[in-house]
Write a protein that holds these residues in place. Sequence first.
Motif, PDB file in Angstrom:
ATOM      1  N   LEU A  35       0.828  -1.210   0.000  1.00 43.88           N
ATOM      2  CA  LEU A  35       0.000   0.000   0.000  1.00 43.88           C
ATOM      3  C   LEU A  35       0.860   1.258   0.000  1.00 43.88           C
ATOM      4  CD1 LEU A  35      -2.738  -1.182   2.496  1.00 43.88           C
ATOM      5  CD2 LEU A  35      -3.145  -0.486   0.112  1.00 43.88           C
ATOM      6  N   MET A  36       1.950   1.219   0.736  1.00 46.09           N
ATOM      7  CA  MET A  36       2.858   2.368   0.743  1.00 46.09           C
ATOM      8  C   MET A  36       3.459   2.586  -0.647  1.00 46.09           C
ATOM      9  SD  MET A  36       4.759   1.909   4.454  1.00 46.09           S
ATOM     10  CE  MET A  36       5.658   3.477   4.425  1.00 46.09           C
ATOM     11  N   LEU A  37       3.806   1.492  -1.325  1.00 43.56           N
ATOM     12  CA  LEU A  37       4.346   1.598  -2.677  1.00 43.56           C
ATOM     13  C   LEU A  37       3.282   2.123  -3.645  1.00 43.56           C
ATOM     14  CD1 LEU A  37       6.827   1.139  -4.450  1.00 43.56           C
ATOM     15  CD2 LEU A  37       6.004  -1.191  -4.848  1.00 43.56           C
ATOM     16  N   LEU A  38       2.047   1.688  -3.485  1.00 41.34           N
ATOM     17  CA  LEU A  38       0.958   2.207  -4.310  1.00 41.34           C
ATOM     18  C   LEU A  38       0.755   3.698  -4.078  1.00 41.34           C
ATOM     19  CD1 LEU A  38      -1.752  -0.600  -4.112  1.00 41.34           C
ATOM     20  CD2 LEU A  38      -0.481   0.137  -6.137  1.00 41.34           C
ATOM     21  N   GLN A  39       0.923   4.130  -2.836  1.00 44.29           N
ATOM     22  CA  GLN A  39       0.783   5.543  -2.522  1.00 44.29           C
ATOM     23  C   GLN A  39       1.877   6.343  -3.246  1.00 44.29           C
ATOM     24  OE1 GLN A  39       1.279   6.598   1.625  1.00 44.29           O
ATOM     25  NE2 GLN A  39      -0.357   8.116   1.454  1.00 44.29           N
ATOM     26  N   VAL A  40       3.074   5.819  -3.288  1.00 50.36           N
ATOM     27  CA  VAL A  40       4.165   6.454  -4.032  1.00 50.36           C
ATOM     28  C   VAL A  40       3.772   6.547  -5.511  1.00 50.36           C
ATOM     29  CG1 VAL A  40       6.552   6.194  -4.816  1.00 50.36           C
ATOM     30  CG2 VAL A  40       5.971   5.730  -2.427  1.00 50.36           C
ATOM     31  N   ALA A  41       3.274   5.454  -6.066  1.00 50.16           N
ATOM     32  CA  ALA A  41       2.871   5.435  -7.480  1.00 50.16           C
ATOM     33  C   ALA A  41       1.750   6.435  -7.752  1.00 50.16           C
ATOM     34  CB  ALA A  41       2.432   4.030  -7.877  1.00 50.16           C
ATOM     35  N   TYR A  42       0.818   6.570  -6.808  1.00 50.03           N
ATOM     36  CA  TYR A  42      -0.271   7.532  -6.958  1.00 50.03           C
ATOM     37  C   TYR A  42       0.290   8.944  -7.145  1.00 50.03           C
ATOM     38  CZ  TYR A  42      -3.929  10.791  -5.672  1.00 50.03           C
ATOM     39  OH  TYR A  42      -4.782  11.867  -5.666  1.00 50.03           O
ATOM     40  N   GLU A  44       3.304   9.808  -8.049  1.00 46.92           N
ATOM     41  CA  GLU A  44       4.053   9.882  -9.301  1.00 46.92           C
ATOM     42  C   GLU A  44       3.098  10.146 -10.466  1.00 46.92           C
ATOM     43  OE1 GLU A  44       6.533   6.563 -10.257  1.00 46.92           O
ATOM     44  OE2 GLU A  44       7.563   6.675  -8.332  1.00 46.92           O
ATOM     45  N   LYS A  45       2.011   9.396 -10.519  1.00 51.98           N
ATOM     46  CA  LYS A  45       1.035   9.563 -11.606  1.00 51.98           C
ATOM     47  C   LYS A  45       0.407  10.948 -11.596  1.00 51.98           C
ATOM     48  CE  LYS A  45      -0.256   4.903 -12.767  1.00 51.98           C
ATOM     49  NZ  LYS A  45      -1.008   4.542 -13.932  1.00 51.98           N
ATOM     50  N   ASN A  46       0.390  11.584 -10.458  1.00 51.24           N
ATOM     51  CA  ASN A  46      -0.144  12.938 -10.355  1.00 51.24           C
ATOM     52  C   ASN A  46       0.961  13.994 -10.449  1.00 51.24           C
ATOM     53  OD1 ASN A  46      -3.150  12.951  -9.870  1.00 51.24           O
ATOM     54  ND2 ASN A  46      -2.465  11.345  -8.471  1.00 51.24           N
ATOM     55  N   SER A  47       2.143  13.565 -10.858  1.00 56.91           N
ATOM     56  CA  SER A  47       3.301  14.444 -11.060  1.00 56.91           C
ATOM     57  C   SER A  47       3.712  15.202  -9.800  1.00 56.91           C
ATOM     58  CB  SER A  47       3.037  15.435 -12.204  1.00 56.91           C
ATOM     59  OG  SER A  47       2.808  14.743 -13.403  1.00 56.91           O
ATOM     60  N   ASP A  48       3.433  14.625  -8.645  1.00 54.55           N
ATOM     61  CA  ASP A  48       3.892  15.214  -7.384  1.00 54.55           C
ATOM     62  C   ASP A  48       5.101  14.393  -6.925  1.00 54.55           C
ATOM     63  OD1 ASP A  48       4.323  16.265  -4.882  1.00 54.55           O
ATOM     64  OD2 ASP A  48       2.211  16.224  -4.282  1.00 54.55           O
ATOM     65  N   PHE A  49       6.225  14.646  -7.600  1.00 56.69           N
ATOM     66  CA  PHE A  49       7.409  13.830  -7.369  1.00 56.69           C
ATOM     67  C   PHE A  49       8.065  14.100  -6.025  1.00 56.69           C
ATOM     68  CE2 PHE A  49       6.838  13.899 -11.957  1.00 56.69           C
ATOM     69  CZ  PHE A  49       6.801  12.543 -12.205  1.00 56.69           C
ATOM     70  N   ASP A  50       7.907  15.298  -5.503  1.00 56.36           N
ATOM     71  CA  ASP A  50       8.456  15.582  -4.180  1.00 56.36           C
ATOM     72  C   ASP A  50       7.762  14.733  -3.118  1.00 56.36           C
ATOM     73  OD1 ASP A  50      10.292  17.455  -5.112  1.00 56.36           O
ATOM     74  OD2 ASP A  50       8.873  19.117  -4.886  1.00 56.36           O
ATOM     75  N   GLN A  51       6.438  14.669  -3.178  1.00 54.92           N
ATOM     76  CA  GLN A  51       5.679  13.849  -2.225  1.00 54.92           C
ATOM     77  C   GLN A  51       5.981  12.365  -2.440  1.00 54.92           C
ATOM     78  OE1 GLN A  51       4.046  14.823   0.367  1.00 54.92           O
ATOM     79  NE2 GLN A  51       3.178  12.888   0.974  1.00 54.92           N
ATOM     80  N   ALA A  52       6.081  11.944  -3.690  1.00 55.93           N
ATOM     81  CA  ALA A  52       6.406  10.548  -3.994  1.00 55.93           C
ATOM     82  C   ALA A  52       7.763  10.180  -3.406  1.00 55.93           C
ATOM     83  CB  ALA A  52       6.384  10.312  -5.498  1.00 55.93           C
ATOM     84  N   TYR A  53       8.731  11.081  -3.552  1.00 59.41           N
ATOM     85  CA  TYR A  53      10.069  10.840  -3.017  1.00 59.41           C
ATOM     86  C   TYR A  53      10.048  10.748  -1.495  1.00 59.41           C
ATOM     87  CZ  TYR A  53      14.974  11.592  -1.860  1.00 59.41           C
ATOM     88  OH  TYR A  53      16.223  11.466  -1.329  1.00 59.41           O
ATOM     89  N   GLU A  54       9.320  11.650  -0.869  1.00 58.59           N
ATOM     90  CA  GLU A  54       9.229  11.625   0.596  1.00 58.59           C
ATOM     91  C   GLU A  54       8.600  10.318   1.081  1.00 58.59           C
ATOM     92  OE1 GLU A  54       6.904  14.113   3.996  1.00 58.59           O
ATOM     93  OE2 GLU A  54       7.940  15.278   2.459  1.00 58.59           O
ATOM     94  N   LEU A  55       7.542   9.881   0.424  1.00 57.66           N
ATOM     95  CA  LEU A  55       6.883   8.629   0.812  1.00 57.66           C
ATOM     96  C   LEU A  55       7.766   7.419   0.532  1.00 57.66           C
ATOM     97  CD1 LEU A  55       3.304   9.508  -0.422  1.00 57.66           C
ATOM     98  CD2 LEU A  55       4.024   9.232   1.966  1.00 57.66           C
ATOM     99  N   ALA A  56       8.515   7.457  -0.570  1.00 57.07           N
ATOM    100  CA  ALA A  56       9.441   6.366  -0.879  1.00 57.07           C
ATOM    101  C   ALA A  56      10.542   6.293   0.177  1.00 57.07           C
ATOM    102  CB  ALA A  56      10.030   6.544  -2.271  1.00 57.07           C
ATOM    103  N   SER A  57      10.976   7.450   0.657  1.00 52.35           N
ATOM    104  CA  SER A  57      11.982   7.479   1.729  1.00 52.35           C
ATOM    105  C   SER A  57      11.443   6.804   2.989  1.00 52.35           C
ATOM    106  CB  SER A  57      12.374   8.915   2.056  1.00 52.35           C
ATOM    107  OG  SER A  57      12.966   9.539   0.960  1.00 52.35           O
ATOM    108  N   GLN A  58      10.196   7.108   3.327  1.00 55.21           N
ATOM    109  CA  GLN A  58       9.560   6.485   4.490  1.00 55.21           C
ATOM    110  C   GLN A  58       9.411   4.974   4.283  1.00 55.21           C
ATOM    111  OE1 GLN A  58       5.844   8.511   5.202  1.00 55.21           O
ATOM    112  NE2 GLN A  58       6.840  10.503   5.320  1.00 55.21           N
ATOM    113  N   LEU A  59       9.096   4.595   3.059  1.00 55.98           N
ATOM    114  CA  LEU A  59       8.928   3.169   2.751  1.00 55.98           C
ATOM    115  C   LEU A  59      10.222   2.394   2.976  1.00 55.98           C
ATOM    116  CD1 LEU A  59       7.332   0.758   1.554  1.00 55.98           C
ATOM    117  CD2 LEU A  59       7.918   1.637  -0.713  1.00 55.98           C
ATOM    118  N   VAL A  60      11.338   2.897   2.452  1.00 59.74           N
ATOM    119  CA  VAL A  60      12.596   2.159   2.615  1.00 59.74           C
ATOM    120  C   VAL A  60      13.118   2.235   4.040  1.00 59.74           C
ATOM    121  CG1 VAL A  60      13.244   2.321   0.190  1.00 59.74           C
ATOM    122  CG2 VAL A  60      14.068   4.045   1.775  1.00 59.74           C
ATOM    123  N   GLU A  61      12.739   3.282   4.758  1.00 55.86           N
ATOM    124  CA  GLU A  61      13.125   3.362   6.166  1.00 55.86           C
ATOM    125  C   GLU A  61      12.367   2.313   6.980  1.00 55.86           C
ATOM    126  OE1 GLU A  61      12.448   6.576   9.646  1.00 55.86           O
ATOM    127  OE2 GLU A  61      13.460   7.345   7.858  1.00 55.86           O
TER     128      GLU A  61
END
Length: 102
Positions: A35-42, A44-61
């Motif tokens: 679900l966290m990965l899907l949130q990152v993809a969401y 990305e698809k909305n071109s909010d790459f800063d938010q996607a990056y922040e969520l991806a950081s939380q995911l790998v942490e």
Amino acid sequence: AMYGSYYLSNGDMESALAYIKNGLECDDTVYRKELMLLQVAYYEKNSDFDQAYELASQLVETYPDYEDGQNEYEFLSTWQDDLLIWEELYGDSALEGDFVSL
């Protein structure tokens, strides 16, 4: 996770985000990383790459051994680095479409 993925792949972004958020808010941890990965993809698809990056950081942490999460983080990290270089070369206005294409 399945419904979020389905709606995301079919472009129903509002439904996708609703299913993703509902899944993340429940106590079930079985599909949390997906679900966290899907949130990152969401985002990305909305071109909010800063938010996607922040969520991806939380995911790998949270899930450092999750290979799909690591791959997504690395992709977004590279994108962030490229964006910083672009901003240094062309300024913020270039990101808003005020640039001449070659």
